[in-house]
Design a protein around this motif. Structure first.
Motif, PDB file in Angstrom:
ATOM      1  N   LYS A  72       0.921  -1.122   0.155  1.00  0.00           N
ATOM      2  CA  LYS A  72       0.291  -0.142   0.310  1.00  0.00           C
ATOM      3  C   LYS A  72       0.477   1.094   0.181  1.00  0.00           C
ATOM      4  CE  LYS A  72      -3.619  -2.108   2.625  1.00  0.00           C
ATOM      5  NZ  LYS A  72      -5.067  -2.392   3.384  1.00  0.00           N
ATOM      6  N   LYS A  76      -3.060  -0.999  -3.532  1.00  0.00           N
ATOM      7  CA  LYS A  76      -3.714   0.073  -3.365  1.00  0.00           C
ATOM      8  C   LYS A  76      -2.251   1.380  -3.480  1.00  0.00           C
ATOM      9  CE  LYS A  76      -7.818  -0.072  -1.964  1.00  0.00           C
ATOM     10  NZ  LYS A  76      -9.430  -0.033  -2.975  1.00  0.00           N
ATOM     11  N   TYR A 101      -2.233   5.601  -3.187  1.00  0.00           N
ATOM     12  CA  TYR A 101      -2.923   6.966  -3.067  1.00  0.00           C
ATOM     13  C   TYR A 101      -2.449   7.993  -3.631  1.00  0.00           C
ATOM     14  CZ  TYR A 101      -4.888   3.468   0.369  1.00  0.00           C
ATOM     15  OH  TYR A 101      -5.803   2.244   0.605  1.00  0.00           O
ATOM     16  N   VAL A 108      -6.856   7.592 -13.084  1.00  0.00           N
ATOM     17  CA  VAL A 108      -7.431   6.791 -12.583  1.00  0.00           C
ATOM     18  C   VAL A 108      -8.100   6.225 -12.890  1.00  0.00           C
ATOM     19  CG1 VAL A 108     -10.643   8.386 -13.201  1.00  0.00           C
ATOM     20  CG2 VAL A 108      -8.172   9.542 -11.763  1.00  0.00           C
ATOM     21  N   GLY A 154      -7.000   2.997 -11.436  1.00  0.00           N
ATOM     22  CA  GLY A 154      -6.967   2.528 -10.164  1.00  0.00           C
ATOM     23  C   GLY A 154      -6.510   3.559  -9.291  1.00  0.00           C
ATOM     24  N   ILE A 155      -6.080   4.257  -9.584  1.00  0.00           N
ATOM     25  CA  ILE A 155      -4.643   4.893  -8.202  1.00  0.00           C
ATOM     26  C   ILE A 155      -5.998   5.519  -8.190  1.00  0.00           C
ATOM     27  CG2 ILE A 155      -3.411   7.109  -8.213  1.00  0.00           C
ATOM     28  CD1 ILE A 155      -1.735   4.334  -9.341  1.00  0.00           C
ATOM     29  N   GLU A 156      -6.276   5.644  -6.350  1.00  0.00           N
ATOM     30  CA  GLU A 156      -7.229   6.589  -6.012  1.00  0.00           C
ATOM     31  C   GLU A 156      -6.798   7.812  -4.893  1.00  0.00           C
ATOM     32  OE1 GLU A 156      -9.021   3.629  -2.940  1.00  0.00           O
ATOM     33  OE2 GLU A 156      -8.934   2.282  -4.051  1.00  0.00           O
ATOM     34  N   PHE A 157      -7.687   9.159  -5.629  1.00  0.00           N
ATOM     35  CA  PHE A 157      -7.061  10.243  -5.223  1.00  0.00           C
ATOM     36  C   PHE A 157      -7.971  10.671  -3.668  1.00  0.00           C
ATOM     37  CE2 PHE A 157      -5.034  11.758  -9.345  1.00  0.00           C
ATOM     38  CZ  PHE A 157      -4.921  10.858  -9.984  1.00  0.00           C
ATOM     39  N   HIS A 158      -6.842  10.274  -2.318  1.00  0.00           N
ATOM     40  CA  HIS A 158      -7.463  11.594  -1.505  1.00  0.00           C
ATOM     41  C   HIS A 158      -7.073  13.073  -2.048  1.00  0.00           C
ATOM     42  CE1 HIS A 158      -8.248   8.725   1.168  1.00  0.00           C
ATOM     43  NE2 HIS A 158      -7.507   7.389   0.761  1.00  0.00           N
TER      44      HIS A 158
END
Lengths: 284, 471
Positions: free
Chosen positions: B281, B305, B307, B328, B331-335
């Motif tokens: 992660k 994962k 981020y 995006v 599957g990269i998650e944006f905080h």
């Protein structure tokens, strides 16, 4: 192409000395600086501190301990062979200006780096006391060379198989307590040794310089892999060091960071050893 | 008749599921048919607004007209008048803030796919052109270029074409600078960079690797060796860190280190001796192209994962639009509107020798909201009180910029720097405060784009030619 090895000499079963043809590096190198080399095309970049140089012959001396895959591969090369890449001199030279009396403390292969510093101090007329420590007699290196440049030399071994038994901090503490007034102590060796040297000198307020050897990649101030915490601030060994004020260095953090790739390194070392073993068997 | 479709021809890409597990190039490039169809969307405006948006002023309608007619090599020759690295720029330029944002077609619909056409033309040329460049007649003047990144390669190429004997000094073992150590294979295949470098050597340029200027040689020594002018394109310097707790834990990288291990040292390849952490992660801090590159590299190395943590919103994100979209999709998650406050480490108080001690286990962040605009014109992110939250992680990559490298400045008397540490230059010429020394690229501006560095290399090449021909 590459940088030719003009001389190779084993100093003990695990430590090798090499003179490498690198005229640009030899022209500029000073005690305390380092080089980065890559043994072959797929090789990693590793830093090694300059152990000596011959400006006229255009050669740079390196002394390395065979600890991992890269140093194992480097040690397989012979006189006449070439090292793929060899760049330097990097980092700042050890500061010696104005020093009149210094105790140089070296541990293990760190003695190879401590020697040019001791020699430089001696040549400029500084009084040099040296304390060098090894695990045992078989691993002893550079005793004669240290003798030549030191007015006092103490050799220590962990098991007492040569010189005095014990760690380097014992005679250092004795010397300071017996009234030796050192302008500075310069300690070069394993992190744990430098940490304990500093613990002694701090007690007596004797200024102490240590030479740090963290994991590096480019070595030119680009990647930030070699960062250390010194005096609470982030410093980069490649451009700010490798020498730092020992009182300020966070040794525990440096030791933890140094272990980051331990599993990878052990695995790579075993693989390299197996590879060479197979070659030897097929040659036989 | 122009093609009045409101949309660009889509760029064929490797599917997101597939490319997330390999390092091959994401975008596959237009076919000749698609390129001709896309070129037909260009209205060939007389006032050429797109050209004004290009930092090196490529005659964009000019090259596109040739594409329309299927004259791809002629199109290449038009681009080559202004750009030395079209295959690179077609891939990495932020077209949406440069040429394409000025395109008339963008008023209603999407702009002409100028970047995609540039890439097509350059790739066509590289694939089909067989006549190798001949070294021009030499004029007897020697020029040194420090650094083989985009500004150095451009400056060296332009000078060599004018007959100068150029030597490029590169600190690393391989030429290409950020194109090699920074930008990943999946965005810019290294074979393209190698081709650009060999085109320079064909022109008679010497490339000396393993030469750290400021250490191995100083700028003054370069002059003593008979070089009459020096261009400094040494690039960005040391990575910045946030100054928060935990940045020295095992598993915290600067993006420069993470990308260098993977791109230059090829640590994704099992044959490479350089290790890299294959984390589960990963959080990448920052919103620029480098942050996207690091995040997508971590994903390809097998992370479950990944981020991106960025303190402003999607509106302000500085990365190239296409890279954010690709990230995006992968599957990269944006905080977004989040800022790290400390990195959490493992500590086994009962066993000081536990090898896990000092490893990253998470990150604590605060939520942010956008306040009044700051001096950059972007709205300033402000902390929302009591909004702390943590994310479990084993790796953190800091991609928040760099500060200039001190090596050349500290060893070159007469070279002035700004308070940020960038070299002071005359913007019209690239001249520094030291006679005969020119500079450009990130060494002057701080972290910027490939095309701006290239533009600076061109400007300096022209100025060096002026200077030496008057000498």
């Amino acid at each position: 192409m590459g940088y030719r090895i003009v001389k190779k000499k084993p100093l003990n079963p695990t430590v090798t000395e090499m003179d490498v043809e690198a005229p640009f590096v030899a022209r500029k190198a000073e005690a305390g600086q380092f080089i980065i080399l890559r043994v072959d095309e797929n090789g990693e970049r590793i830093p090694l501190t300059v152990a000596g140089y011959d400006r006229e012959a255009g050669t740079v001396k390196i002394i390395f301990q065979i600890v991992g895959a890269t140093t194992k591969k480097l040690n397989e090369l012979n006189e006449g062979d070439c090292i793929c890449d060899f760049v330097g001199p990097l980092g700042k030279p050890t500061k010696t200006d104005g020093l009149k009396k210094v105790c140089v403390v070296g541990g293990g292969v760190g003695c190879a780096i401590a020697l040019p510093v001791a020699k430089k101090l001696h040549d400029m007329g500084c009084e040099v006391h040296s304390i060098i420590g090894f695990r045992n007699k078989d691993l002893l290196i550079l005793e004669d060379e240290f003798k030549k440049v030191s007015s006092k030399l103490v050799v220590m071994t962990d098991d007492g198989s040569y010189g005095r038994q014990g760690v380097v901090t014992v005679p250092l503490k004795e010397a300071i307590e017996n009234g030796e007034k050192y302008d500075e102590v310069i300690a070069i060796g394993p992190l744990i040794m430098m940490k304990f040297v500093v613990a002694v000198t701090k007690e007596y307020g004797v200024k102490t310089t240590v030479s740090m050897n963290p994991i590096m990649i480019d070595g030119t101030g680009m990647c930030g892999g070699c960062r250390l915490t010194v005096g609470g601030k982030t410093k980069f060994a490649c451009v700010d060091g490798p020498d730092f004020d020992g009182f300020e260095v966070d040794f525990d953090e440096a030791m933890e960071r140094g272990s980051m790739y331990k599993d990878f390194e052990r695995h790579a070392y075993e693989e390299t050893c197996n590879l060479f073993k197979k070659e030897v068997e097929s040659d036989a | 008749m122009p093609n009045m479709s409101l949309k660009k021809n889509e760029m064929p890409v490797q599917s997101a599921e597939k490319r997330a597990h390999n390092f091959k190039e994401v975008a596959l490039g237009y076919t000749a048919e698609t390129a001709i169809d896309e070129a037909a969307r260009c209205l060939n405006c007389k006032n050429m607004p797109c050209v004004a948006g290009c930092p090196v002023n490529i005659n964009i309608p000019g090259f596109i007209s040739h594409v329309k007619n299927g004259e791809f090599e002629k199109a290449y020759q038009v681009i080559a008048e202004s750009s030395s690295l079209p295959a690179v720029c077609g891939r990495v330029c932020p077209q949406e803030t440069q040429c394409e944002c000025k395109c008339v077609r963008a008023i209603k619909g999407e702009p002409v796919g100028i970047g995609r056409l540039e890439r097509f033309v350059a790739d066509y040329h590289n694939e089909h052109c067989t006549d190798s460049t001949k070294a021009p007649k030499q004029n007897g003047h020697k020029v040194a270029v420090v650094g083989s990144g985009p500004s150095g390669l451009t400056c060296a190429g332009d000078l060599a074409k004018k007959g100068y004997k150029v030597t490029v000094f590169e600190a690393l073992h391989k030429a290409g600078g950020v194109l090699v150590y920074g930008i990943p294979e999946f965005r810019l295949p290294k074979a393209i960079v190698e081709k650009e470098v060999s085109a320079l050597t064909d022109l008679g340029v010497d490339i000396e690797t393993n030469m750290v200027i400021g250490k191995t040689l100083t700028v003054d020594e370069i002059f003593e060796m008979g070089y009459e002018a020096v261009f400094i394109g040494s690039g960005a310097g040391l990575p910045r860190f946030m100054g928060i707790e935990g940045e020295s834990l095992k598993g915290v990288y600067s993006a420069n280190e993470f990308l260098t291990r993977n791109n230059l040292m090829k640590s994704y390849n099992p044959d490479s001796s350089t290790p890299i952490m294959h984390a589960h992660k990963v959080a990448v801090i920052g919103g620029g192209n480098v942050a996207m590159d690091a995040a997508r590299t971590a994903l390809r190395l097998g992370a479950e994962k990944v981020y991106i943590i960025y303190r402003r919103s999607m509106e302000e994100i500085p990365a190239r639009k296409e890279e954010v979209e690709h990230a995006v999709e992968e599957g990269i998650e944006f905080h977004l509107l989040c800022n790290p406050t400390r990195i959490l480490g493992y500590e086994n108080a009962d066993d000081r020798r536990d090898p896990k001690n000092g490893s990253v286990i998470g990150i604590e962040c605060v939520k942010m909201e956008l306040g009044e605009p700051d001096e950059s014109g972007r709205r300033r992110p402000v902390v929302i009180p009591d909004s702390e939250f943590t994310i479990d992680l084993d790796c953190v990559i800091m991609a928040i910029g760099t500060s200039p490298n001190p090596l050349i400045k500290s060893t070159t008397p007469g070279l002035e720097v700004t308070k940020h540490g960038g070299l002071v230059v005359n913007e019209e010429t690239g001249e520094t405060t030291k006679k005969g020394v020119y500079a450009g690229g990130d060494a002057v501006t701080g972290a910027a784009t490939v095309i701006l560095a290239m533009g600076a290399g061109k400007t300096a090449a022209t100025a060096i030619d002026d200077y030496l021909s008057k000498k």
